[in-house]
Design a protein around this motif. Sequence first.
Motif, PDB file in Angstrom:
ATOM      1  N   CYS A 169       0.330   5.763   2.651  1.00  0.00           N
ATOM      2  CA  CYS A 169       1.111   6.567   3.603  1.00  0.00           C
ATOM      3  C   CYS A 169       2.549   6.075   3.627  1.00  0.00           C
ATOM      4  CB  CYS A 169       0.480   6.553   5.000  1.00  0.00           C
ATOM      5  SG  CYS A 169       1.016   5.217   6.071  1.00  0.00           S
ATOM      6  N   ILE A 177      -4.804   7.927   4.860  1.00  0.00           N
ATOM      7  CA  ILE A 177      -5.126   6.484   4.855  1.00  0.00           C
ATOM      8  C   ILE A 177      -6.522   6.224   4.297  1.00  0.00           C
ATOM      9  CG2 ILE A 177      -3.570   6.104   6.803  1.00  0.00           C
ATOM     10  CD1 ILE A 177      -6.005   5.705   8.603  1.00  0.00           C
ATOM     11  N   HIS A 214       4.333   4.463   5.545  1.00  0.00           N
ATOM     12  CA  HIS A 214       4.703   3.113   6.011  1.00  0.00           C
ATOM     13  C   HIS A 214       4.912   2.151   4.837  1.00  0.00           C
ATOM     14  CE1 HIS A 214       4.280   4.131  10.151  1.00  0.00           C
ATOM     15  NE2 HIS A 214       2.966   4.200  10.165  1.00  0.00           N
ATOM     16  N   CYS A 269       0.851  -1.191   0.000  1.00  0.00           N
ATOM     17  CA  CYS A 269       0.000   0.000   0.000  1.00  0.00           C
ATOM     18  C   CYS A 269       0.887   1.241   0.000  1.00  0.00           C
ATOM     19  CB  CYS A 269      -0.894  -0.022   1.242  1.00  0.00           C
ATOM     20  SG  CYS A 269      -1.824   1.508   1.448  1.00  0.00           S
ATOM     21  N   ARG A 279      -7.105  -0.441   6.226  1.00  0.00           N
ATOM     22  CA  ARG A 279      -6.895  -0.935   4.862  1.00  0.00           C
ATOM     23  C   ARG A 279      -6.379  -2.359   5.011  1.00  0.00           C
ATOM     24  NH1 ARG A 279      -6.414   3.794   1.472  1.00  0.00           N
ATOM     25  NH2 ARG A 279      -5.097   2.787  -0.087  1.00  0.00           N
ATOM     26  N   GLY A 319      -3.127  -3.319   7.268  1.00  0.00           N
ATOM     27  CA  GLY A 319      -1.894  -2.562   7.411  1.00  0.00           C
ATOM     28  C   GLY A 319      -1.804  -1.973   8.815  1.00  0.00           C
TER      29      GLY A 319
HETATM   30  S1  SF4 Z   1      -0.507   2.129   7.423  1.00  0.00           S
HETATM   31 FE1  SF4 Z   1      -2.372   1.866   6.208  1.00  0.00          FE
HETATM   32  S2  SF4 Z   1      -2.320   3.567   4.758  1.00  0.00           S
HETATM   33 FE2  SF4 Z   1      -0.242   3.368   5.568  1.00  0.00          FE
HETATM   34  S3  SF4 Z   1       0.787   2.048   4.067  1.00  0.00           S
HETATM   35 FE3  SF4 Z   1       0.005   0.730   5.737  1.00  0.00          FE
HETATM   36  S4  SF4 Z   1      -1.997   0.033   4.977  1.00  0.00           S
HETATM   37 FE4  SF4 Z   1      -1.416   1.798   3.723  1.00  0.00          FE
END
Ligand code: SF4
Length: 376
Positions: free
Chosen positions: A33, A148, A35, A30, A50, A45
């Motif tokens: 964001c 997000i 991360h 993903c 998500r 996540g």
């Molecule tokens: S924290 Fe949520 S929005 Fe951020 S990369 Fe992980 S899954 Fe995606």
Amino acid sequence: MATLRDIVYENVREGDSELCEKLDRNRVRCYACGHCCPIPDGQPGVCKVRYNRGGTLFVPWGYVGGVQCDPIEKKPFFHAYPGSLAYSFGMLGCDLHCGYCQNWVTSQALRDPNAVSPPLRASPEGLVQDALRQGAKVLVSTYNEPLITSEWAVAIFKEAKNAGLVTGFVSNGNGTPQVLEYLRPWVDLYKVDLKSFDDRHYHELGGRIGPILDTIRRLYQMGTWLEIVTLLIPGFNDSDDELRRLTGFVASVSPEIPWHVTAFHKDYKMDAPADTRSQDLLRAAEIGKQAGLRYIYAGNLPGAVNRLEDTHCPKCDKRLVKRHGYFVEDYQLTAQGNCPSCGTAIPGRWASKFAGQIADRPFLPRRGSPLVTILN
Ligand code: SF4
């Protein structure tokens, strides 16, 4: 009875391809964001909203965690349509877990059993109609971390722009190049919370400083209207050295970016530091001034921060906007956003004239909107 987690897991749709990438073993990466989670099949996540089901990323859709009508000064945006009403919505969840969060009821709804905020069903058309009915000029994704839930925000912002509204994000700034490019056509105003200038502090909050600094640079280059806020927390981020580095960074991107330094009060899990005093804000503002910043504001202590609630012309020092808290007491900018005394252009997004304020404090949507009902 459905739990909050059930509700959040059922109200989803597939994520947009710009914000995810398929990996091996049915994993999905993903990019909403910083991360950049590689999410295994069957797992969420870090944000918990998500998740990967069968190799497909599902993202929040069709609800809000809360709606409120705020003066735009509360977001805070001081250089964007002063006095206007910002219809503000949030969803649930966050990619950080700041102990002092002032929106913890929505941001930590899936991590903390004490954070209960029943979602309300909503549609982009319904939210925009309600915003117009309340007299809003601006529609803002806020309260939880909007990055997000970017797909949902963009769906609403497309409707909003068709209706002539301005759009904004109030965000921790933990973005990626992919999500900023995805948002670029739809987000006019962007507030970044720059919480610290120390990567160890960001680790305590569940993030890294690198993606946040990259987001600030990128937003400025993209031409999105940007204001930065730092909540000054005694003993956490208020040393002269840290403030010098933080304000020096902002000035290196542009000395024209407004910087708001705001007072902390005890909240959520962070109840050890003392509340921020006005002299702490004044000291931080002085450091920002020495770094070269031209527009510095001190917030959360109305009437106690000398002239730091007002906008002054950086060239001739004329007072251009006078504020007390969220109340705009006087407005002197020209229709083009210039100082009427010396003609200096003041950076920002200005209306051709100041049209007064609908409210100088937040209120819930009037005439109880029929557009949002509690999910069950
Ligand atoms: S924290 Fe949520 S929005 Fe951020 S990369 Fe992980 S899954 Fe995606």
